[in-house]
Motif scaffolding. Structure first.
Motif, mmCIF file in Angstrom:
data_model
loop_
_atom_site.group_PDB
_atom_site.id
_atom_site.type_symbol
_atom_site.label_atom_id
_atom_site.label_comp_id
_atom_site.label_asym_id
_atom_site.label_seq_id
_atom_site.Cartn_x
_atom_site.Cartn_y
_atom_site.Cartn_z
ATOM 1 N N VAL A 174 0.852 -1.139 0.111
ATOM 2 C CA VAL A 174 -0.098 -0.052 0.075
ATOM 3 C C VAL A 174 0.847 1.235 -0.181
ATOM 4 O O VAL A 174 0.623 2.105 -0.894
ATOM 5 C CB VAL A 174 -0.914 -0.133 1.321
ATOM 6 N N PHE A 175 1.748 1.349 0.910
ATOM 7 C CA PHE A 175 2.752 2.569 0.938
ATOM 8 C C PHE A 175 3.505 2.624 -0.231
ATOM 9 O O PHE A 175 3.524 3.771 -0.848
ATOM 10 C CB PHE A 175 3.539 2.115 2.116
ATOM 11 N N TRP A 176 3.863 1.656 -1.177
ATOM 12 C CA TRP A 176 4.646 1.743 -2.218
ATOM 13 C C TRP A 176 3.696 2.278 -3.244
ATOM 14 O O TRP A 176 4.279 2.855 -4.199
ATOM 15 C CB TRP A 176 5.322 0.306 -2.595
ATOM 16 N N LEU A 177 2.628 1.515 -3.412
ATOM 17 C CA LEU A 177 1.561 2.005 -4.514
ATOM 18 C C LEU A 177 0.906 3.410 -4.331
ATOM 19 O O LEU A 177 1.130 4.261 -5.236
ATOM 20 C CB LEU A 177 0.333 0.853 -4.494
ATOM 21 N N ARG A 178 0.988 3.749 -2.862
ATOM 22 C CA ARG A 178 0.633 5.293 -2.655
ATOM 23 C C ARG A 178 1.718 6.323 -3.261
ATOM 24 O O ARG A 178 1.339 7.384 -4.031
ATOM 25 C CB ARG A 178 0.643 5.401 -1.214
ATOM 26 N N GLN A 179 3.040 5.802 -3.005
ATOM 27 C CA GLN A 179 4.051 6.800 -3.592
ATOM 28 C C GLN A 179 4.296 6.671 -5.429
ATOM 29 O O GLN A 179 4.436 7.789 -5.688
ATOM 30 C CB GLN A 179 5.342 5.984 -3.112
ATOM 31 N N GLU A 180 3.823 5.596 -5.936
ATOM 32 C CA GLU A 180 3.693 5.326 -7.317
ATOM 33 C C GLU A 180 2.526 6.340 -7.638
ATOM 34 O O GLU A 180 2.874 7.111 -8.757
ATOM 35 C CB GLU A 180 3.651 3.825 -7.544
ATOM 36 N N VAL A 181 1.408 6.121 -7.120
ATOM 37 C CA VAL A 181 0.370 7.147 -7.541
ATOM 38 C C VAL A 181 0.651 8.537 -7.599
ATOM 39 O O VAL A 181 0.229 9.190 -8.249
ATOM 40 C CB VAL A 181 -0.922 6.521 -6.932
ATOM 41 N N GLU A 182 1.190 9.126 -6.408
ATOM 42 C CA GLU A 182 1.487 10.418 -6.163
ATOM 43 C C GLU A 182 2.494 10.711 -7.270
ATOM 44 O O GLU A 182 2.512 11.816 -7.766
ATOM 45 C CB GLU A 182 2.196 10.650 -4.802
ATOM 46 N N HIS A 183 3.534 9.937 -7.544
ATOM 47 C CA HIS A 183 4.404 10.174 -8.778
ATOM 48 C C HIS A 183 3.690 10.461 -9.952
ATOM 49 O O HIS A 183 4.155 11.290 -10.714
ATOM 50 C CB HIS A 183 5.573 9.044 -8.707
ATOM 51 N N LEU A 184 2.699 9.372 -10.238
ATOM 52 C CA LEU A 184 2.258 9.584 -11.535
ATOM 53 C C LEU A 184 1.185 10.646 -11.653
ATOM 54 O O LEU A 184 1.014 11.224 -12.770
ATOM 55 C CB LEU A 184 1.730 8.271 -11.707
ATOM 56 N N LYS A 185 0.414 10.953 -10.604
ATOM 57 C CA LYS A 185 -0.252 12.162 -10.659
ATOM 58 C C LYS A 185 0.238 13.570 -11.007
ATOM 59 O O LYS A 185 -0.005 14.159 -11.768
ATOM 60 C CB LYS A 185 -0.827 12.399 -9.119
ATOM 61 N N ARG A 186 1.648 13.490 -10.443
ATOM 62 C CA ARG A 186 2.698 14.571 -10.899
ATOM 63 C C ARG A 186 3.015 14.568 -12.385
ATOM 64 O O ARG A 186 3.250 15.505 -12.861
ATOM 65 C CB ARG A 186 3.774 15.064 -9.934
ATOM 66 N N ALA A 187 3.344 13.574 -13.098
ATOM 67 C CA ALA A 187 3.992 13.228 -14.103
ATOM 68 C C ALA A 187 2.798 13.333 -15.270
ATOM 69 O O ALA A 187 3.238 13.367 -16.587
ATOM 70 C CB ALA A 187 4.680 12.052 -14.192
ATOM 71 N N SER A 188 1.535 12.873 -14.881
ATOM 72 C CA SER A 188 0.633 12.679 -16.017
ATOM 73 C C SER A 188 -0.260 13.879 -15.855
ATOM 74 O O SER A 188 -0.238 15.263 -15.417
ATOM 75 C CB SER A 188 -0.294 11.586 -15.425
ATOM 76 N N LEU A 189 -1.421 13.706 -16.899
ATOM 77 C CA LEU A 189 -2.377 14.885 -17.048
ATOM 78 C C LEU A 189 -3.207 15.162 -15.722
ATOM 79 O O LEU A 189 -3.718 16.268 -15.685
ATOM 80 C CB LEU A 189 -3.414 14.227 -18.246
ATOM 81 N N TRP A 190 -3.351 14.305 -14.625
ATOM 82 C CA TRP A 190 -3.513 14.429 -13.477
ATOM 83 C C TRP A 190 -3.325 15.758 -12.811
ATOM 84 O O TRP A 190 -4.075 16.482 -12.327
ATOM 85 C CB TRP A 190 -3.221 13.249 -12.730
ATOM 86 N N GLY A 191 -1.981 15.847 -12.807
ATOM 87 C CA GLY A 191 -1.217 17.176 -12.400
ATOM 88 C C GLY A 191 -1.315 18.306 -13.121
ATOM 89 O O GLY A 191 -0.454 19.244 -12.887
ATOM 90 N N THR A 192 -1.828 18.478 -14.342
ATOM 91 C CA THR A 192 -1.754 19.358 -15.387
ATOM 92 C C THR A 192 -3.043 20.357 -15.231
ATOM 93 O O THR A 192 -4.062 20.016 -14.940
ATOM 94 C CB THR A 192 -1.936 18.700 -16.786
ATOM 95 N N ALA A 193 -2.483 21.849 -15.514
ATOM 96 C CA ALA A 193 -3.433 22.582 -15.061
ATOM 97 C C ALA A 193 -4.580 22.514 -16.244
ATOM 98 O O ALA A 193 -4.124 22.370 -17.396
ATOM 99 C CB ALA A 193 -3.008 24.126 -14.972
ATOM 100 N N PHE A 194 -5.809 23.068 -16.002
ATOM 101 C CA PHE A 194 -6.616 22.945 -17.014
ATOM 102 C C PHE A 194 -6.239 23.986 -18.142
ATOM 103 O O PHE A 194 -6.347 23.416 -19.250
ATOM 104 C CB PHE A 194 -7.972 23.637 -16.505
ATOM 105 N N ASP A 195 -5.437 25.205 -17.905
ATOM 106 C CA ASP A 195 -5.066 26.084 -19.127
ATOM 107 C C ASP A 195 -4.241 25.390 -20.080
ATOM 108 O O ASP A 195 -4.454 25.408 -21.240
ATOM 109 C CB ASP A 195 -4.608 27.430 -18.388
ATOM 110 N N ASP A 196 -3.065 24.633 -19.313
ATOM 111 C CA ASP A 196 -2.137 23.881 -20.073
ATOM 112 C C ASP A 196 -2.733 22.763 -20.930
ATOM 113 O O ASP A 196 -2.356 22.546 -21.907
ATOM 114 C CB ASP A 196 -1.181 23.447 -19.087
ATOM 115 N N ALA A 197 -3.659 21.914 -20.130
ATOM 116 C CA ALA A 197 -4.210 21.015 -20.794
ATOM 117 C C ALA A 197 -5.071 21.106 -22.075
ATOM 118 O O ALA A 197 -5.031 20.664 -23.112
ATOM 119 C CB ALA A 197 -4.984 20.034 -19.837
ATOM 120 N N VAL A 198 -5.977 22.171 -22.085
ATOM 121 C CA VAL A 198 -6.786 22.733 -22.849
ATOM 122 C C VAL A 198 -5.877 23.442 -23.999
ATOM 123 O O VAL A 198 -6.095 23.342 -25.240
ATOM 124 C CB VAL A 198 -7.779 23.716 -22.422
ATOM 125 N N SER A 199 -4.698 24.102 -23.577
ATOM 126 C CA SER A 199 -4.022 24.817 -24.792
ATOM 127 C C SER A 199 -3.289 23.576 -25.360
ATOM 128 O O SER A 199 -3.359 23.785 -26.817
ATOM 129 C CB SER A 199 -2.916 25.695 -23.895
#
Length: 270
Positions: free
Chosen positions: A196-221
């Motif tokens: 669980v701890f390892w997966l939570r770290q991986e999820v947080e990393h992927l959130k930052r690296a993926s569209l999840w962590g992308t601002a609306f303006d940047d994504a729509v642009s």
């Protein structure tokens, strides 16, 4: 042993399972998965408009005996249908972005994404000189790599989030089962906790690296510039030049078709 085990595993659940409370940000968040689907559609469209793909369309696809027998034996008709199909696919992607993402942008121009796409479809322009959102071939190549990377990381995020949910559910089941099983259950709980701890770290990393962590303006642009570049490519590839004195061009008609007229409207009475 049972009481101590239940107390210990309850602490694990509190630290590993309960989601942290954070302020809502201007990033896509859960809408990242919808954005990834839109970006994937745009990537597919762009690759369908490559020189090689267009050459196959003209050389092979429209010359298939079945196509010419069932649809038409006129090259211009078949190419117009292919153009309309590509434009319609682009319209679906643009509509999805305009409905789900654009209204949340801070930039007024991005909030008017749908209107601007329609205006460009109706215009005679087909390049960066006609609209700042149209990219050069080199810029689009760089953007395609970025979009591929974002789609891949967002897909990986979805997978990891599913695995995390399963691991958290497993930890809860262990808590409900109590302390029966002694050391074996304790070892299993520790193993699940580590996962669980390892997966939570991986999820947080992927959130930052993926569209999840992308601002609306940047994504729509990113989506808007890709959509405009694809629309410009369709215009150039199929030689579409709108003319107000003629019927609507197939690109504009497919991207934003006029609503159907009411039956019988315009007929004389009596």
């Amino acid at each position: 042993m049972s009481v101590a085990f239940e107390s210990w595993i309850a602490k694990l659940i509190k630290s590993a399972v309960v989601p942290s409370k954070k302020k809502r940000s201007a990033n896509l968040g859960i809408l990242a998965f919808e954005a990834a689907a839109i970006v994937s559609r745009l990537l597919h469209l762009w690759r369908s408009l490559s020189d090689a793909a267009l050459a196959r369309l003209r050389r092979d696809t429209i010359r298939l005996p079945g196509v010419r027998r069932v649809v038409s034996d006129d090259d211009s008709v078949l190419l117009s249908l292919a153009c309309a199909e590509l434009a319609d696919s682009l319209r679906h992607a643009a509509d999805a972005a305009a409905a789900a993402l654009a209204p949340r942008c801070a930039d007024p121009a991005l909030r008017e994404f749908r209107k601007r796409v329609k205006e460009f479809a109706d215009s005679s322009g087909d390049g960066a000189a006609d609209h700042s959102w149209v990219m050069s071939a080199k810029e689009m190549q760089h953007s395609v790599k970025k979009m591929d990377r974002l789609v891949a990381s967002t897909a990986a995020l979805f997978t990891e989030m599913e695995e995390l949910a399963e691991a958290e559910a497993c930890l809860r089941r262990l808590a409900r089962c109590g302390g029966g099983g002694g050391g074996g259950k304790l070892a299993a709980a520790v193993e699940v906790q580590q996962r669980v701890f390892w997966l939570r770290q991986e999820v947080e990393h992927l959130k930052r690296a993926s569209l999840w962590g992308t601002a609306f303006d940047d994504a729509v642009s990113l989506i808007a510039r890709a959509a405009f570049t694809i629309l410009a490519r369709i215009k150039r590839a199929f030689g579409i030049v709108p003319d107000a004195s003629r019927s609507p061009n197939p690109v504009a008609a497919a991207v934003y078709p006029s609503p159907p007229r009411e039956r019988g409207r315009g007929r004389g009475r009596g």
